[in-house]
Write a protein that holds these residues in place. Structure first.
Motif, PDB file in Angstrom:
ATOM      1  N   ASP A 115      43.585  -9.775  51.908  1.00 24.68           N
ATOM      2  CA  ASP A 115      42.846 -11.022  52.157  1.00 24.68           C
ATOM      3  C   ASP A 115      41.848 -11.319  51.038  1.00 24.68           C
ATOM      4  O   ASP A 115      40.716 -11.748  51.292  1.00 24.68           O
ATOM      5  N   GLU A 116      42.265 -11.108  49.802  1.00 19.92           N
ATOM      6  CA  GLU A 116      41.440 -11.442  48.647  1.00 19.92           C
ATOM      7  C   GLU A 116      41.803 -12.826  48.136  1.00 19.92           C
ATOM      8  O   GLU A 116      42.992 -13.174  48.030  1.00 19.92           O
ATOM      9  N   ALA A 117      40.804 -13.617  47.811  1.00 18.10           N
ATOM     10  CA  ALA A 117      41.023 -14.935  47.230  1.00 18.10           C
ATOM     11  C   ALA A 117      41.199 -14.793  45.725  1.00 18.10           C
ATOM     12  O   ALA A 117      40.678 -13.864  45.107  1.00 18.10           O
ATOM     13  N   PRO A 118      41.938 -15.707  45.091  1.00 19.42           N
ATOM     14  CA  PRO A 118      42.037 -15.670  43.637  1.00 19.42           C
ATOM     15  C   PRO A 118      40.685 -15.925  42.996  1.00 19.42           C
ATOM     16  O   PRO A 118      39.827 -16.617  43.570  1.00 19.42           O
ATOM     17  N   ASP A 119      40.480 -15.370  41.813  1.00 21.06           N
ATOM     18  CA  ASP A 119      39.226 -15.535  41.083  1.00 21.06           C
ATOM     19  C   ASP A 119      38.940 -17.023  40.875  1.00 21.06           C
ATOM     20  O   ASP A 119      39.801 -17.786  40.408  1.00 21.06           O
ATOM     21  N   THR A 120      37.744 -17.443  41.200  1.00 25.76           N
ATOM     22  CA  THR A 120      37.392 -18.859  41.086  1.00 25.76           C
ATOM     23  C   THR A 120      37.325 -19.328  39.633  1.00 25.76           C
ATOM     24  O   THR A 120      37.348 -20.536  39.376  1.00 25.76           O
ATOM     25  N   ASN A 121      37.238 -18.384  38.681  1.00 26.17           N
ATOM     26  CA  ASN A 121      37.218 -18.757  37.270  1.00 26.17           C
ATOM     27  C   ASN A 121      38.612 -18.850  36.656  1.00 26.17           C
ATOM     28  O   ASN A 121      38.741 -19.160  35.468  1.00 26.17           O
ATOM     29  N   ALA A 122      39.643 -18.588  37.447  1.00 28.03           N
ATOM     30  CA  ALA A 122      41.009 -18.619  36.923  1.00 28.03           C
ATOM     31  C   ALA A 122      41.413 -20.053  36.597  1.00 28.03           C
ATOM     32  O   ALA A 122      41.022 -21.016  37.272  1.00 28.03           O
ATOM     33  N   ASP A 123      42.224 -20.189  35.543  1.00 25.49           N
ATOM     34  CA  ASP A 123      42.804 -21.487  35.185  1.00 25.49           C
ATOM     35  C   ASP A 123      44.104 -21.741  35.926  1.00 25.49           C
ATOM     36  O   ASP A 123      44.533 -22.887  36.067  1.00 25.49           O
ATOM     37  N   LEU A 124      44.747 -20.659  36.374  1.00 29.03           N
ATOM     38  CA  LEU A 124      46.056 -20.734  37.016  1.00 29.03           C
ATOM     39  C   LEU A 124      46.167 -19.607  38.034  1.00 29.03           C
ATOM     40  O   LEU A 124      45.726 -18.491  37.776  1.00 29.03           O
ATOM     41  N   VAL A 125      46.765 -19.905  39.187  1.00 31.11           N
ATOM     42  CA  VAL A 125      47.128 -18.865  40.145  1.00 31.11           C
ATOM     43  C   VAL A 125      48.642 -18.717  40.121  1.00 31.11           C
ATOM     44  O   VAL A 125      49.375 -19.700  40.234  1.00 31.11           O
ATOM     45  N   TRP A 126      49.099 -17.486  39.965  1.00 26.18           N
ATOM     46  CA  TRP A 126      50.533 -17.195  39.876  1.00 26.18           C
ATOM     47  C   TRP A 126      50.888 -16.209  40.981  1.00 26.18           C
ATOM     48  O   TRP A 126      50.354 -15.112  41.040  1.00 26.18           O
ATOM     49  N   LEU A 127      51.777 -16.639  41.881  1.00 26.10           N
ATOM     50  CA  LEU A 127      52.252 -15.778  42.971  1.00 26.10           C
ATOM     51  C   LEU A 127      53.668 -15.327  42.651  1.00 26.10           C
ATOM     52  O   LEU A 127      54.607 -16.107  42.720  1.00 26.10           O
ATOM     53  N   PRO A 128      53.855 -14.039  42.288  1.00 27.70           N
ATOM     54  CA  PRO A 128      55.197 -13.552  41.970  1.00 27.70           C
ATOM     55  C   PRO A 128      56.039 -13.373  43.224  1.00 27.70           C
ATOM     56  O   PRO A 128      55.567 -13.534  44.355  1.00 27.70           O
ATOM     57  N   GLY A 129      57.269 -12.967  43.004  1.00 26.39           N
ATOM     58  CA  GLY A 129      58.136 -12.609  44.113  1.00 26.39           C
ATOM     59  C   GLY A 129      57.814 -11.223  44.634  1.00 26.39           C
ATOM     60  O   GLY A 129      56.951 -10.521  44.128  1.00 26.39           O
ATOM     61  N   GLY A 130      58.536 -10.853  45.671  1.00 27.70           N
ATOM     62  CA  GLY A 130      58.313  -9.549  46.296  1.00 27.70           C
ATOM     63  C   GLY A 130      58.930  -9.533  47.677  1.00 27.70           C
ATOM     64  O   GLY A 130      60.064  -9.960  47.871  1.00 27.70           O
ATOM     65  N   TYR A 131      58.167  -9.073  48.663  1.00 25.60           N
ATOM     66  CA  TYR A 131      58.659  -8.958  50.028  1.00 25.60           C
ATOM     67  C   TYR A 131      57.705  -9.633  51.024  1.00 25.60           C
ATOM     68  O   TYR A 131      57.212  -8.990  51.959  1.00 25.60           O
ATOM     69  N   PRO A 132      57.430 -10.921  50.885  1.00 24.76           N
ATOM     70  CA  PRO A 132      56.517 -11.552  51.840  1.00 24.76           C
ATOM     71  C   PRO A 132      57.058 -11.540  53.267  1.00 24.76           C
ATOM     72  O   PRO A 132      56.286 -11.538  54.227  1.00 24.76           O
ATOM     73  N   GLU A 133      58.391 -11.505  53.412  1.00 27.51           N
ATOM     74  CA  GLU A 133      58.972 -11.515  54.751  1.00 27.51           C
ATOM     75  C   GLU A 133      58.626 -10.252  55.528  1.00 27.51           C
ATOM     76  O   GLU A 133      58.633 -10.270  56.765  1.00 27.51           O
ATOM     77  N   LEU A 134      58.326  -9.168  54.826  1.00 29.17           N
ATOM     78  CA  LEU A 134      57.950  -7.923  55.500  1.00 29.17           C
ATOM     79  C   LEU A 134      56.472  -7.878  55.849  1.00 29.17           C
ATOM     80  O   LEU A 134      56.024  -6.997  56.580  1.00 29.17           O
ATOM     81  N   HIS A 135      55.723  -8.812  55.316  1.00 27.07           N
ATOM     82  CA  HIS A 135      54.272  -8.842  55.526  1.00 27.07           C
ATOM     83  C   HIS A 135      53.820 -10.239  55.980  1.00 27.07           C
ATOM     84  O   HIS A 135      52.662 -10.605  55.791  1.00 27.07           O
ATOM     85  N   ALA A 136      54.741 -10.984  56.580  1.00 27.27           N
ATOM     86  CA  ALA A 136      54.456 -12.387  56.890  1.00 27.27           C
ATOM     87  C   ALA A 136      53.276 -12.536  57.839  1.00 27.27           C
ATOM     88  O   ALA A 136      52.447 -13.446  57.685  1.00 27.27           O
ATOM     89  N   GLY A 137      53.161 -11.666  58.837  1.00 31.59           N
ATOM     90  CA  GLY A 137      52.044 -11.758  59.764  1.00 31.59           C
ATOM     91  C   GLY A 137      50.712 -11.522  59.083  1.00 31.59           C
ATOM     92  O   GLY A 137      49.726 -12.220  59.359  1.00 31.59           O
ATOM     93  N   THR A 138      50.665 -10.560  58.158  1.00 36.71           N
ATOM     94  CA  THR A 138      49.431 -10.281  57.425  1.00 36.71           C
ATOM     95  C   THR A 138      49.048 -11.442  56.525  1.00 36.71           C
ATOM     96  O   THR A 138      47.871 -11.823  56.437  1.00 36.71           O
ATOM     97  N   ILE A 139      50.043 -12.030  55.865  1.00 36.42           N
ATOM     98  CA  ILE A 139      49.766 -13.188  55.001  1.00 36.42           C
ATOM     99  C   ILE A 139      49.275 -14.364  55.835  1.00 36.42           C
ATOM    100  O   ILE A 139      48.324 -15.061  55.460  1.00 36.42           O
ATOM    101  N   ALA A 140      49.931 -14.581  56.973  1.00 36.70           N
ATOM    102  CA  ALA A 140      49.525 -15.705  57.834  1.00 36.70           C
ATOM    103  C   ALA A 140      48.087 -15.556  58.306  1.00 36.70           C
ATOM    104  O   ALA A 140      47.369 -16.548  58.487  1.00 36.70           O
ATOM    105  N   ALA A 141      47.636 -14.316  58.500  1.00 34.63           N
ATOM    106  CA  ALA A 141      46.273 -14.070  58.990  1.00 34.63           C
ATOM    107  C   ALA A 141      45.248 -13.966  57.878  1.00 34.63           C
ATOM    108  O   ALA A 141      44.044 -13.844  58.166  1.00 34.63           O
ATOM    109  N   ALA A 142      45.684 -14.034  56.615  1.00 35.22           N
ATOM    110  CA  ALA A 142      44.775 -13.850  55.476  1.00 35.22           C
ATOM    111  C   ALA A 142      44.043 -15.159  55.187  1.00 35.22           C
ATOM    112  O   ALA A 142      44.346 -15.879  54.242  1.00 35.22           O
TER     113      ALA A 142
END
Length: 437
Positions: free
Chosen positions: A281-308
């Motif tokens: 549940d960390e937010a991206p750095d507010t000083n970032a120019d770009l946020v990049w979300l790579p691939g991985g296994y979000p389907e295995l952690h969907a509940g955690t992401i939804a609650a973040a």
């Protein structure tokens, strides 16, 4: 640039045990005091993390379908300081696509030819003996220009089985570099995308140490090292430029698949990479120019992401004025919802209207060539990109405009066009490189 000697570890097909051979070989050579540079032939983004754990050096992909000579040369420069290079092939040695890409068909044989590295073929000899020599001879003769070091026999059932198989290889004129007895504990754990991630292995260090001991006991490491050859010098070119100066990069068990040459290129060009964990549940750095979300296994952690909630609030705040890009799993997390294999819907960030489902698996695999209809981070509209797609999700809703016209390796249009909304873009393919204009 003069290359150190190298070898290509390949096989007639997937599932023959070449990954465990690769990991054991990397660690055994490292333990012997060699500085070993690992590589992966083809677009696989899971194996390089295992290579890093075994060799202690970052592993890089060579891809003769997606990469031009300049990018191949830039990646080849990673051999600096190495005593030997060991590359792991993908699928079977000669397996590639039907249509030539920028440079080739994407096979491991092409990589070996480009680098001048002899092939070590790992052959599963289960259920056969002398007949395995016909397979080895066929691979040795299929392309006479390809240097062939020899074979490692895998899953040998008994001393008699080994003796008979070696007799066949001797008759065929094929060098046997090792013979591995059949062991059921030498299989890496798998899940629906193939191997589990290196960070998820319950005891990766012990497993790799075991593979190294096994290889040392059953492979002639001296003969194998003597078979390695250095290829022709390649000009070292810069790796790809970063899409922004300060890049907030999601990095955890749900978001982990970014090609190493991209990250290396971004850093080499002076970009600052700011990792954060959506699962924590960390937010991206507010000083970032770009946020990049790579691939991985979000389907295995969907509940955690939804609650973040903190992560999602920070992501939405960033998207109000600055770009966000997601690829594959990251793209799904940017959407409105993700339905897991049990049919439960989890609310994602909602920055795009995309809804994906794993309830009914749909296999999506292959190279992708995309021509952008809308700019995305680091690329203008009209730019052509090369990438690779691998997932089991289905699109239920994609109401936003298409980001690109997307084609497979043979030039056929695919429906996974990606999409965009204001400052947010997403693709199902993992970016490998942009084509030179």
């Amino acid at each position: 640039m003069t290359n150190p000697p190298g070898l290509m570890i390949s096989a007639p097909a997937s599932g023959t045990g070449k990954t465990t051979v690769m990991l054991g070989l990397l660690r055994a050579l490292k333990d012997d005091g060699a500085t070993v540079q690992p590589f992966k032939s083809g677009p696989d983004y899971i194996d390089p993390a295992f290579h890093l754990a075994a060799a202690g050096r970052s592993s890089f992909n060579f891809d003769t379908w997606a990469m031009d000579e300049k990018l191949l040369g830039g990646i080849a420069a990673k051999v600096a300081g190495a005593d030997i290079c060991i590359a792991e092939g993908s699928m079977g040695l000669f397996d590639g696509v039907a249509t030539r890409g920028q440079t080739g068909f994407g096979s491991s044989a092409e990589t070996a030819l480009a680098m001048g590295w002899p092939v070590v073929l790992v052959i599963d000899v289960g259920g056969q003996a002398q007949s395995a020599a016909a397979t080895a001879l066929g691979f040795k003769m299929y392309n006479p220009d390809l240097p062939f070091a020899g074979v490692i026999l895998n899953r040998v059932a008994s001393p008699r089985h080994e003796r008979l198989t070696r007799l066949g290889m001797e008759r065929a004129g094929v060098t046997v570099l090792g013979a591995l007895p059949r062991r059921g504990d030498l299989k890496l754990p798998e899940r629906h995308l193939g191997l589990i991630q290196a960070v998820e292995h319950p005891d990766l260090e012990a497993a790799i140490a075991g593979y190294a001991d096994f290889l040392r006991d059953n492979v002639d490491l001296s003969a194998l090292r003597a078979a390695a050859r250095a290829g022709p010098p390649m000009a070292a070119h810069p790796l790809p430029k970063p899409p922004a100066q300060r890049i907030a990069l999601a990095r955890d068990a749900a978001f982990s698949f970014t090609y190493p040459h991209l990250l290396d290129g971004w850093r080499a060009h002076g970009a600052e990479i700011l990792p954060f964990s959506p699962l924590a549940d960390e937010a991206p750095d507010t000083n970032a120019d770009l946020v990049w979300l790579p691939g991985g296994y979000p389907e295995l952690h969907a509940g955690t992401i939804a609650a973040a909630s903190k992560f999602k609030r920070g992501l939405r705040a960033h998207a109000e004025a600055k770009p966000v890009h997601g690829e594959c799993g990251g793209y799904m997390a940017l959407g409105a919802g993700l339905i897991d294999k049990d049919g439960t819907r989890h609310e994602m960030a909602g920055l795009l209207g995309l809804v994906t489902s794993y309830e009914k698996r749909k296999f999506n695999l292959g190279y992708r060539r995309a021509v952008l209809e809308k700019p995305m981070a680091g690329f203008d509209a009209g730019a052509a990109l090369r990438g690779h797609e691998f997932h089991y999700s289905s699109i239920l809703e994609q109401p936003d405009p298409a980001l690109a016209q997307v084609f497979d390796a043979d030039g056929n249009a695919v429906v996974q066009t990606g999409s965009w909304r204001e400052n947010v873009t997403g693709t199902f393919f993992h970016l490998i490189t942009g084509e030179a204009p």
